[in-house]
Write a protein that holds these residues in place. Structure first.
Motif, PDB file in Angstrom:
ATOM      1  N   HIS A 303      -7.645   4.927   4.719  1.00 25.81           N
ATOM      2  CA  HIS A 303      -7.326   4.508   6.079  1.00 25.81           C
ATOM      3  C   HIS A 303      -7.929   5.493   7.087  1.00 25.81           C
ATOM      4  O   HIS A 303      -8.002   6.696   6.836  1.00 25.81           O
ATOM      5  N   ALA A 342      -0.641   3.427   9.385  1.00 26.42           N
ATOM      6  CA  ALA A 342      -1.185   2.377   8.509  1.00 26.42           C
ATOM      7  C   ALA A 342      -0.135   1.308   8.247  1.00 26.42           C
ATOM      8  O   ALA A 342      -0.450   0.105   8.183  1.00 26.42           O
ATOM      9  N   GLU A 345       0.171  -1.120  11.109  1.00 30.95           N
ATOM     10  CA  GLU A 345      -0.911  -2.107  11.066  1.00 30.95           C
ATOM     11  C   GLU A 345      -0.581  -3.228  10.082  1.00 30.95           C
ATOM     12  O   GLU A 345      -0.787  -4.411  10.376  1.00 30.95           O
ATOM     13  N   GLY A 348       2.027  -5.494  11.417  1.00 32.16           N
ATOM     14  CA  GLY A 348       1.466  -6.352  12.456  1.00 32.16           C
ATOM     15  C   GLY A 348       0.722  -7.539  11.869  1.00 32.16           C
ATOM     16  O   GLY A 348       0.831  -8.665  12.365  1.00 32.16           O
ATOM     17  N   THR A 444      -5.913  -3.171   4.342  1.00 36.83           N
ATOM     18  CA  THR A 444      -4.651  -3.039   5.080  1.00 36.83           C
ATOM     19  C   THR A 444      -3.472  -2.875   4.128  1.00 36.83           C
ATOM     20  O   THR A 444      -2.574  -2.053   4.368  1.00 36.83           O
ATOM     21  N   GLY A 448      -1.010   0.450   3.803  1.00 38.85           N
ATOM     22  CA  GLY A 448       0.206   0.273   4.585  1.00 38.85           C
ATOM     23  C   GLY A 448       1.484   0.102   3.792  1.00 38.85           C
ATOM     24  O   GLY A 448       2.583   0.304   4.326  1.00 38.85           O
TER      25      GLY A 448
END
Length: 560
Positions: A303, A342, A345, A348, A444, A448
């Motif tokens: 990341h 991370a 993100e 999200g 991602t 994350g």
């Protein structure tokens, strides 16, 4: 100047793979095999190795996954625009399929690494005016069509690829076959050595010279996973390309086994983890099968926030990832802050794609793999009541992703089952399933999540690089001891093992116990959790990277 001029005279190694993940916008990959090929290419460029990569253009990609209201996978084309990323080269060769000439043209994608080194990737295309409509579609979709279509694709890759390298002016010393899909390449090389035998005798071939030039990496730990083709079909498509008696001696008496063909024509053969090499050696007694454990390209998968921490302390970390061994000296607060960014993100993306809002302060278990039976994506949901009980005492969240092969009906049924579990558990455990799993979404997820779950049925996991990517980001692995994890797991330090009693049948109970008694309670101990994150990054990231992997290939396989 010819676009290939900078590469022609120095390139000595050709790497053949049916798929390769170059970037998210280039849909020439389906999953782990292609992602590994992409990481191999990126590290080869980093290390300035004299290599060219050969694959199929796959204009319509593999599968774009949508999920219906009941959790049913909907398979759609996944087209991309070759002109946006590659250039057609002014060369064509013809391969013979069913007695007719099928023309193949290469496109050039130039892969450039962060320190400026470049290498060529050739994307093979049959969508040409010179070909019939049927033949134009051979390279249209990755792994598309029936068995005959698959053979045609492998003819284009192996035979067409070998002929194109020669036509373009490459002087290749070593050919690396990434899985058995490219085995016809070795058969083409063997055919080139043919000289007539005595009257009434078969032709003579110099098998030893071909074996000196071929390296074969097998990724499949079960014989059912090997490409096998009926000799009647092969004879119809290839005609008199190679004598049937000689072919059967190389590839098996009953059916053309592409793995067996590659084994017999390669002087260096390896599995992709130590455990996998042991499994493959048992499947193919009499062959020397070495092991070079897979790795991941650190610059691609770390990341951005964590990469900045590395860059500030180890400026050459992307080129020499062994220095990541010192990452355990980074202050806890900086590691945790980078990970939380991370995670924000990821949450999200989950909210945007599914509408589900997960919580930042609750641990997230991530599972993202190809959806097929042996990966056991539903092992976590074996006992829903038990799972609810664990969540009442120690709350957690789950994010799932992965697609099934279009012809894998059991895999598609698993995806539907997972969505039923999501509905059944909606009041107890927040769970999200992210469709359209690709390289971008994988980045991602592996950075994350808090816990990376992997539950294959041993010994069916050849390697398993998603867990390496997660570990590199400080995401702690909770995995069955198979594939690469046998080498990397230090219990309670780099992650945790799932060891059922009996093995396999007892894995669900072992998973529940480890979650309830060890993993989830530890998440409340921030200092110890971050300490483990740092151990994961430093011990795994410094070792299970594709730079180390490619240095071993260069020294042990290519320079024989």
């Amino acid at each position: 100047m010819n676009a290939l001029d900078p590469f022609l005279h120095r390139t000595r190694v050709a790497y053949f793979s049916m798929e390769i993940a170059l970037r998210p916008e280039v849909h020439t990959y389906s999953g782990g095999l292609g992602v590994l090929a992409g990481d191999t290419a990126r590290s080869a460029a980093d290390l300035d190795l004299p290599m060219v990569f050969v694959t199929l253009l796959s204009r319509n990609g593999y599968v774009r996954q949508e999920v219906g209201p009941q959790g049913n996978q909907i398979d759609l084309p996944s087209p991309w625009i070759p002109e946006d990323w590659a250039s057609p080269l002014p060369a064509m060769v013809a391969v013979s399929i069913e007695g007719r000439s099928v023309w193949v043209r290469p496109w050039l994608y130039v892969l450039t690494c962060p320190i400026g080194n470049s290498l060529p990737v050739l994307l093979l295309d049959t969508d040409l005016d010179q070909n019939s409509l049927e033949d134009r579609q051979i390279t249209d979709r990755l792994y598309g069509g029936d068995e005959a279509h698959r053979v045609k694709q492998e003819i284009v890759l192996g035979i067409g690829g070998a002929l194109l390298l020669r036509a373009l002016g490459f002087n290749i010393r070593t050919y690396h076959l990434n899985e058995g899909h490219a085995a016809l390449l070795a058969l083409q090389l063997l055919r080139d050595t043919r000289r007539p035998g005595d009257v009434g005798s078969p032709s003579l071939y110099d098998r030893a010279s071909v074996r000196e030039r071929c390296v074969f990496t097998t990724h499949t730990p079960v014989e059912a996973g090997f490409d096998r083709f009926d000799y009647g079909l092969v004879n119809r498509l290839l005609g008199d390309f190679f004598g049937l008696a000689e072919l059967k001696a190389l590839a098996g008496e009953d059916r053309l086994n592409m793995t067996r063909l590659a084994l017999n024509l390669s002087g260096y053969v390896n599995g992709v983890a130590r455990r996998h090499a042991e499994t493959a050696s048992g499947m193919f007694p009499g062959y020397q099968i070495r092991s070079i454990t897979n790795g991941v390209h650190v610059h691609t998968w770390v990341h951005a926030n964590l990469a900045r921490l590395f860059e500030a302390r180890f400026p050459h970390w992307a080129h020499e990832p062994e220095v990541i061994a010192l990452a355990d000296q980074i202050p806890d607060g900086e590691i945790w802050t980078a990970h939380q960014a991370a995670k924000v993100e990821l949450l999200g993306v989950i909210k945007e794609r599914t509408g589900t809002q997960l919580q930042l302060d609750v641990p997230v278990i991530g599972f993202a793999r190809r959806m097929t039976s042996y990966k056991r994506p539903n092992l976590l949901f074996t006992d829903l009541a038990r799972l609810k009980q664990i969540a009442r005492e120690r709350p957690f969240q789950i994010v799932l992703a992965g697609l099934a092969h279009p012809l894998d009906e059991p895999g598609k049924q698993i995806i539907e089952e997972l969505h039923r579990h999501i509905r059944d558990l909606q009041d107890a455990i927040p769970i999200a399933f992210l469709p359209e799993y690709d390289m971008s979404l994988a980045r991602t997820l592996v950075s994350g999540a808090d816990i990376w779950l992997n539950t294959p049925l041993p010994p069916l996991e050849a390697s398993g690089t998603s867990g390496m990517k997660a570990a590199l980001n400080g995401v702690l692995n909770l995995s069955v001891l198979d594939g690469w994890w046998v080498e990397a797991c230090v219990e309670g330090v780099t992650g945790w093992a799932i060891e059922g009693t009996p093995p396999g049948a007892g894995d669900a109970e072992a998973l529940y116990r480890k979650l309830a008694d060890v993993v989830l309670p530890l998440y409340q101990d921030r200092a110890r959790w971050v300490w483990m994150m740092k151990q994961s990054i430093s011990k795994i990231g410094s070792t299970f990277n594709s730079q180390r992997m490619m240095r071993r290939y260069a020294a042990e396989a290519y320079m024989r």
